[in-house]
Motif scaffolding. Structure first.
Motif, PDB file in Angstrom:
ATOM      1  N   VAL A 550      -2.605   5.468   9.680  1.00 10.85           N
ATOM      2  CA  VAL A 550      -2.878   4.990   8.326  1.00 10.85           C
ATOM      3  C   VAL A 550      -1.716   4.113   7.878  1.00 10.85           C
ATOM      4  CG1 VAL A 550      -3.130   5.673   5.912  1.00 10.85           C
ATOM      5  CG2 VAL A 550      -4.316   6.957   7.701  1.00 10.85           C
ATOM      6  N   GLU A 551      -2.029   2.955   7.310  1.00  7.64           N
ATOM      7  CA  GLU A 551      -1.015   2.057   6.778  1.00  7.64           C
ATOM      8  C   GLU A 551      -1.128   2.015   5.254  1.00  7.64           C
ATOM      9  OE1 GLU A 551      -0.912  -1.780   8.641  1.00  7.64           O
ATOM     10  OE2 GLU A 551      -1.825  -0.986  10.472  1.00  7.64           O
ATOM     11  N   VAL A 552      -0.006   2.087   4.603  1.00  9.42           N
ATOM     12  CA  VAL A 552       0.040   1.999   3.144  1.00  9.42           C
ATOM     13  C   VAL A 552       0.810   0.740   2.771  1.00  9.42           C
ATOM     14  CG1 VAL A 552       0.894   3.088   1.026  1.00  9.42           C
ATOM     15  CG2 VAL A 552      -0.138   4.490   2.825  1.00  9.42           C
ATOM     16  N   MET A 553       0.249  -0.046   1.876  1.00 10.69           N
ATOM     17  CA  MET A 553       0.862  -1.308   1.492  1.00 10.69           C
ATOM     18  C   MET A 553       1.931  -1.114   0.430  1.00 10.69           C
ATOM     19  SD  MET A 553      -2.517  -3.745   1.276  1.00 10.69           S
ATOM     20  CE  MET A 553      -1.569  -5.174   0.737  1.00 10.69           C
ATOM     21  N   GLU A 554       2.844  -2.047   0.384  1.00 10.40           N
ATOM     22  CA  GLU A 554       3.858  -2.038  -0.657  1.00 10.40           C
ATOM     23  C   GLU A 554       3.197  -2.158  -2.034  1.00 10.40           C
ATOM     24  OE1 GLU A 554       8.060  -4.308  -1.710  1.00 10.40           O
ATOM     25  OE2 GLU A 554       6.896  -4.872   0.038  1.00 10.40           O
ATOM     26  N   ASN A 555       3.659  -1.355  -2.967  1.00 13.86           N
ATOM     27  CA  ASN A 555       3.152  -1.277  -4.350  1.00 13.86           C
ATOM     28  C   ASN A 555       1.875  -0.456  -4.480  1.00 13.86           C
ATOM     29  OD1 ASN A 555       5.297  -2.798  -5.207  1.00 13.86           O
ATOM     30  ND2 ASN A 555       4.123  -4.624  -5.698  1.00 13.86           N
ATOM     31  N   GLN A 556       1.334   0.050  -3.377  1.00 11.73           N
ATOM     32  CA  GLN A 556       0.116   0.857  -3.454  1.00 11.73           C
ATOM     33  C   GLN A 556       0.396   2.165  -4.186  1.00 11.73           C
ATOM     34  OE1 GLN A 556      -2.057   1.051   0.197  1.00 11.73           O
ATOM     35  NE2 GLN A 556      -3.240   2.859  -0.380  1.00 11.73           N
ATOM     36  N   LYS A 557      -0.545   2.584  -5.026  1.00 10.93           N
ATOM     37  CA  LYS A 557      -0.453   3.840  -5.753  1.00 10.93           C
ATOM     38  C   LYS A 557      -1.535   4.804  -5.254  1.00 10.93           C
ATOM     39  CE  LYS A 557       1.463   1.913 -10.046  1.00 10.93           C
ATOM     40  NZ  LYS A 557       1.278   1.798 -11.523  1.00 10.93           N
ATOM     41  N   GLY A 558      -1.537   6.011  -5.809  1.00 11.67           N
ATOM     42  CA  GLY A 558      -2.551   6.984  -5.444  1.00 11.67           C
ATOM     43  C   GLY A 558      -2.198   7.815  -4.227  1.00 11.67           C
ATOM     44  N   ILE A 559      -0.954   7.683  -3.746  1.00 13.77           N
ATOM     45  CA  ILE A 559      -0.496   8.417  -2.573  1.00 13.77           C
ATOM     46  C   ILE A 559       0.436   9.535  -3.015  1.00 13.77           C
ATOM     47  CG2 ILE A 559       0.707   8.232  -0.364  1.00 13.77           C
ATOM     48  CD1 ILE A 559      -1.905   6.659  -0.504  1.00 13.77           C
ATOM     49  N   SER A 560       0.336  10.690  -2.359  1.00 16.31           N
ATOM     50  CA  SER A 560       1.224  11.811  -2.648  1.00 16.31           C
ATOM     51  C   SER A 560       1.485  12.576  -1.369  1.00 16.31           C
ATOM     52  CB  SER A 560       0.604  12.741  -3.695  1.00 16.31           C
ATOM     53  OG  SER A 560      -0.524  13.408  -3.156  1.00 16.31           O
ATOM     54  N   TYR A 561       2.494  13.444  -1.380  1.00 17.12           N
ATOM     55  CA  TYR A 561       2.743  14.296  -0.224  1.00 17.12           C
ATOM     56  C   TYR A 561       1.528  15.188   0.043  1.00 17.12           C
ATOM     57  CZ  TYR A 561       7.739  13.071  -0.386  1.00 17.12           C
ATOM     58  OH  TYR A 561       8.939  12.410  -0.361  1.00 17.12           O
ATOM     59  N   GLU A 562       0.872  15.614  -1.024  1.00 11.00           N
ATOM     60  CA  GLU A 562      -0.310  16.446  -0.863  1.00 11.00           C
ATOM     61  C   GLU A 562      -1.418  15.667  -0.161  1.00 11.00           C
ATOM     62  OE1 GLU A 562      -3.126  19.310  -3.682  1.00 11.00           O
ATOM     63  OE2 GLU A 562      -1.272  18.437  -4.460  1.00 11.00           O
ATOM     64  N   THR A 563      -1.604  14.416  -0.562  1.00 11.79           N
ATOM     65  CA  THR A 563      -2.599  13.563   0.089  1.00 11.79           C
ATOM     66  C   THR A 563      -2.305  13.398   1.570  1.00 11.79           C
ATOM     67  OG1 THR A 563      -3.014  12.300  -1.925  1.00 11.79           O
ATOM     68  CG2 THR A 563      -3.517  11.212   0.142  1.00 11.79           C
ATOM     69  N   LEU A 564      -1.038  13.131   1.882  1.00 13.29           N
ATOM     70  CA  LEU A 564      -0.661  12.789   3.248  1.00 13.29           C
ATOM     71  C   LEU A 564      -0.574  14.004   4.172  1.00 13.29           C
ATOM     72  CD1 LEU A 564       2.185  10.217   2.502  1.00 13.29           C
ATOM     73  CD2 LEU A 564      -0.076   9.677   3.400  1.00 13.29           C
ATOM     74  N   PHE A 565      -0.049  15.144   3.662  1.00 12.83           N
ATOM     75  CA  PHE A 565       0.372  16.216   4.559  1.00 12.83           C
ATOM     76  C   PHE A 565      -0.385  17.537   4.420  1.00 12.83           C
ATOM     77  CE2 PHE A 565       4.475  13.882   3.514  1.00 12.83           C
ATOM     78  CZ  PHE A 565       4.352  12.999   4.586  1.00 12.83           C
ATOM     79  N   ALA A 566      -0.842  17.867   3.216  1.00 11.14           N
ATOM     80  CA  ALA A 566      -1.359  19.212   2.968  1.00 11.14           C
ATOM     81  C   ALA A 566      -2.445  19.651   3.943  1.00 11.14           C
ATOM     82  CB  ALA A 566      -1.848  19.335   1.527  1.00 11.14           C
ATOM     83  N   PRO A 567      -3.433  18.804   4.292  1.00 11.21           N
ATOM     84  CA  PRO A 567      -4.495  19.275   5.196  1.00 11.21           C
ATOM     85  C   PRO A 567      -3.994  19.715   6.566  1.00 11.21           C
ATOM     86  CG  PRO A 567      -5.127  17.231   4.107  1.00 11.21           C
ATOM     87  CD  PRO A 567      -3.678  17.432   3.836  1.00 11.21           C
ATOM     88  N   TYR A 568      -2.830  19.236   6.981  1.00 12.23           N
ATOM     89  CA  TYR A 568      -2.322  19.512   8.326  1.00 12.23           C
ATOM     90  C   TYR A 568      -1.311  20.666   8.348  1.00 12.23           C
ATOM     91  CZ  TYR A 568      -4.283  14.875   8.360  1.00 12.23           C
ATOM     92  OH  TYR A 568      -5.140  13.816   8.179  1.00 12.23           O
TER      93      TYR A 568
END
Length: 710
Positions: A550-568
């Motif tokens: 997954v690539e996240v662009m500079e200035n992108q919002k809506g991302i959190s540690y919970e979004t990225l990591f919690a399911p794993y």
């Protein structure tokens, strides 16, 4: 999908420029560009209450303060203050200045001068904006040397004299000498050679300082947006629009940066003023200026002449306009700037990003002629710390450089390496390549641009045109859908481009569009992160397949540690974080927020061991250990048992490993967020409200892992 702002050289993607690097850059700038730079904070020191463009003051500062010697700077600043104090004409002191000229017979003034032809007397006469006098005779020789005087006005240094006459038609005011405040000559080869003395990062920061901003407060993407505002000055017939919140400095560039640009109110435009006066035959602003900026352009209730819009559309497409039976052409670029009242998610969900335009300009044909849409909501509002006290090019010198480069096409360099998708229309191609040409002129005037950097700039340029096209399709469905992508001529690799707001609000886009295929607007999408609206738990979010990137662009919002990591991490009892750069306060705070996320997303009563392996801070090891010890103490008694070790071995890779077989590779570690913009930034309490740095995440699953389940 390729990330528009992803860099292989980490120094190019790190948020702001480090202060230590900027300090070293100042010395290099002064030595390499002696006589062409000025310390930017001096402008405000001498300006006072005078409403004088920046290029006027820097013209004077460049003459009296072209040094880094503090004593000479103090003397120079005082000299410029004296000049402004004694010669700049304030409107409320106009009568006093007139009296001074009358008494002294001659006096030097700084004022804005405009000239027009008096047809009854067959002479040119000047009007002085602040002094408030009109009908002053001007010789034809002056007009031949400085034809821009025939437009809305040019700032000048003028030696004025007074001689009373009994002849009623003659003005007693006499122009002895007149000199527009701008450079008399410019050596473009010397400018190109100067670029070769700097790295890309250094030159980019020099340009940012040259327009008065502190590079240490801006991300690279935001630096590029500042440069895009300059493209109309170096590209002929370039059409730019910027809509966004107030206070981001939209109008400053067009009102004060260059003597080759003019800013007018969007509501004061007429066909005669902008293009040609059919009564006199005089050409309008487009014939005299490199850039015409339209301020306060937005506003649905503003009344606009349909005839003006039609002429403007023809000019923006063909560089020409009609005067009776004759067709005339010009090279002026146009910049439309205005404010938006709606939030971006609202416009994406209910309408489009052109919603704020006046009804007359809410025209598909007009919008299709725009080359780039600057998303003003991404540009930070100006704060005190964002203004620089460093050295930058004298704006008049930089303005002349851009003016000189207008006749060249730098996009030819990119055509050797990349091929745009065949589905793109001519206007899509023109918008992309003209933007790229402008960026290359700004960053690589010596034409020495590495291929990988050219690719990143091409992605950025294409994104700005795609923003226009995506929302044009909402206004008029008859426009054809195209693929915003390009291929590498050598490798054949295809790079598809998305706008940041599309990646960030895909669900809103899909909700608006009735046809799911048209909702994408591209041939490929990045994997969808398992996200939910702000405030909702991510516990039920599904995991992505092993090997997903997954690539996240500079200035992108809506991302959190919970979004990225919690399911794993749900079933893990042991977690290992490897990150060589957990040293500064904000980096340790990132680990704290990661541990807090674990506590919030796990069943009450469960425990997990978190072990951090990081590199040693050789300069501040005591402080590093103090921070980590405090974090360990704060987590004692919670469901997270935190330990750490500091390694003196060389470390590069960053990852999170679990005893359940997941390995999450992070090219930035946990340091994925930009700093807050002010004390009350929502991002301080809500990660999803923070702007991200550009980064990549790769999810890998391996049942045979080194972390043994406890």
């Amino acid at each position: 999908m390729s990330n528009a702002m992803h860099e292989s050289d980490e120094s190019l993607v790190d948020q702001p420029s480090p202060e230590s690097d900027l300090e070293a850059l100042q010395t290099k700038i002064v030595r390499a560009l002696e006589g062409k730079v000025v310390r930017k904070d001096l402008t405000q020191l001498v300006k006072g209450n005078a409403v004088v463009p920046t290029y006027v003051l820097e013209y004077l500062l460049g003459q009296y303060c072209p040094t880094d010697d503090e004593d000479l700077i103090r003397n120079g600043v005082e000299k410029v203050r004296q000049i402004v104090r004694n010669h700049y004409v304030h409107r409320d002191e106009a009568e006093l200045v007139k009296s001074t000229i009358r008494q002294q017979k001659e006096h030097k003034i700084i004022d804005r001068v405009s000239v027009q032809l008096n047809e009854n007397r067959d002479i040119y006469v000047a009007a002085f904006s602040n002094l408030g006098i009109r009908g002053v005779e001007v010789s034809e020789e002056v007009i031949e040397q400085h034809p821009k005087l025939l437009t809305s006005g040019v700032w000048c240094i003028v030696d004025m004299a007074y001689l009373h006459t009994e002849e009623a038609r003659r003005s007693p005011w006499i122009i002895e000498r007149l000199k527009p405040i701008q450079m008399g000559s410019f050596d473009v080869q010397d400018y190109r050679a100067s670029r070769s003395q700097f790295t890309t990062d250094e030159w980019l920061d020099l340009l940012i300082q040259s327009i008065g901003l502190n590079p240490a407060t801006l991300s690279r993407r935001n630096k590029l947006y500042q440069l895009v505002r300059l493209i109309p000055f170096c590209e002929r017939n370039y059409n730019l629009i910027e809509l966004g919140p107030k206070g981001t400095g939209k109008s400053h560039i067009y009102s004060e940066f260059s003597p080759h640009g003019i800013l007018i109110s969007g509501g004061d435009v007429t066909k005669a003023k902008l293009f040609v006066n059919n009564n006199t035959g005089d050409i309008g602003l487009v014939g005299y200026w490199d850039v015409v900026g339209f301020d306060e352009f937005a506003g649905q209730d503003k009344r606009v002449s349909r005839g003006l819009v039609d002429i403007m559309k023809n000019y923006m497409a063909n560089r020409s306009f009609s005067r009776g039976r004759d067709t005339m052409s010009a090279e002026a670029s146009m910049a439309f700037i205005g404010n938006t009242d709606r939030s971006v998610p609202y416009m994406i969900k209910h309408s489009n990003l052109f919603e704020p335009l006046p009804k007359g300009y809410y025209d598909p044909a007009f919008i299709d002629r725009l080359h780039f849409y600057v998303p003003g909501w991404e540009v930070d509002k100006l704060r005190n710390e964002m203004f620089t006290d460093g050295y930058g090019l004298i704006v008049d010198y930089l303005a002349e450089a851009l003016h000189t480069l207008r006749g060249e096409d730098f996009s030819l360099m990119a055509r050797e390496h990349f091929e745009l998708d065949a589905s793109l229309t001519k206007r899509d191609r023109d918008g992309t390549m003209k933007t790229l040409s402008g960026l290359l002129k700004l960053l690589y005037p010596n034409k020495q641009c590495p291929k990988d950097e050219m690719k990143r700039l091409l992605e950025f340029a294409m994104e700005g045109r795609k923003r226009v096209k995506e929302h044009l399709l909402r206004i008029d469905e008859t426009f054809e859908v195209v693929d915003f992508q390009f291929s590498d001529r050598e490798s054949g690799t295809v790079t598809a481009v998305d706008t940041l707001e599309f990646r960030q609000h895909q669900k809103l886009v899909a909700a608006y569009e009735s046809d799911a295929d048209r909702a994408t607007g591209t041939s490929a999408l990045v994997p969808d992160l398992p996200t939910k609206p702000d405030g909702e738990s991510e516990e039920a979010a599904p995991v992505l397949e092993s090997g997903t990137q997954v690539e996240v662009m500079e200035n992108q919002k809506g991302i959190s540690y919970e979004t990225l990591f919690a399911p794993y991490l749900r079933e893990a009892t042991k977690i290992e974080i490897i990150d060589p750069y957990v040293r500064a306060y904000h980096q340790v705070k990132n680990v704290m927020e990661f541990c807090d996320m674990l506590l919030r997303t796990r069943p009450e009563g469960d425990e997990v061991d978190v072990h951090l392996i990081t590199g040693a801070d050789t300069d501040n090891q005591d402080e590093q250990e103090q921070f980590l010890d405090e974090l360990s103490d704060s987590l004692a008694g919670t469901g997270v048992r935190f330990t750490y070790e500091i390694s003196w071995e060389s470390m590069h890779a960053r990852s999170i490993k679990t005893d359940t077989g997941w390995k999450i590779s992070l090219d930035r570690g946990l340091d994925i967020f930009q700093p807050p913009t002010n004390r009350f930034d929502r991002g301080r309490v809500n990660q999803k409200a923070r702007r991200c740095k550009p980064f990549e995440v790769t999810y890998l699953r391996d049942e045979d892992v080194s972390l043994q389940k406890g």
